[in-house]
Design a protein around this motif. Sequence first.
Motif: not given
Ligand SMILES: O=C(O)CCC(=O)C(=O)O
Length: 284
Positions: A97, A99, A110, A112, A127, A140, A192, A198, A200, A209, A213, A215
């Motif tokens: 992710f 930015k 949301h 996930d 993350w 986040m 998480h 969550h 951001s 940034r 992430a 999973r």
């Molecule tokens: O990196 C973010 O800002 C959001 C990441 C996210 O929603 C997630 O990893 O589930």
Amino acid sequence: MTLQTSTTTVNIAGSYERDGFFLPYDVLSHGEAAELRADFEAAEQELAGRPEDLAILRSSPDRVLPSFDKLVRHPRLIEGVSEILGPDLLVWNGGTFIKEANSTHIVSWHQDLTYWGLSDAEEVTAWVALSPSTPASGCMKFIAGSHKHSVVEHVDTFDANNLLSRGQEIAVDVDEDDATDVLLSPGQASLHHGHLFHASGPNTTGERRIGVAIRYIKPSLKQKDGQKTLARLASGTDNFGHFRLADAPNGRLSEVDLARCRDDAKLRREVLFKGVEDQKGQRY
Ligand SMILES: O=C(O)CCC(=O)C(=O)O
């Protein structure tokens, strides 16, 4: 990679059970995080003229860069996530992710697991920060205890400013005053739950940034709809065969791996965009 020792795993399962998250969790040293980031950003440069492959790199760096494959199988991550899910772990996805500096991009509130088509909630996201994660950089925010809800109603906005695939947003009110900021230094991670509320905010700093992430799922989970997607065995054994097991990357940005990811991305899109197939995701 050297292991950090400042966080023990003793309290992970308890905090996770109560809050739906655990942080900060030390994984890499600053130097190791910087090396990983440099490898990723060099790969971005190499693929600069190839948008489709660049999108694959950003959404699946663990499938095309040996350094990220090593990250998702890092003993420290396996140790922490195993406290919650047990010893057998698959990596279902390990995307970034990003930015950019001074970016208005956000992630709406949301859960996930809403659109992933997985048969169960035995999933944990680790993350991993590759740059400072602060309110100013758009870190986040987590609502402690919200993982005790199952999936609540979401509305799809397809907002171009939203990094989520469908711009999906929880349809119930979330009180921002209750949120915990996910403050992480490069090399630290948060863990998480897939039902945790969550979000951001924008990155108001002059620096990029970047977070990875990862999973993790139990091998007993299934992809409910569509064909078997790829997953990488990160620890223990897979006695179920519910996913196609991904091999280690063949090399750095190998054509074979990029082609495999392209095929897998098609299968994943069928799941993520079920019911709205004509829409395009916003993230990459
Ligand atoms: O990196 C973010 O800002 C959001 C990441 C996210 O929603 C997630 O990893 O589930």
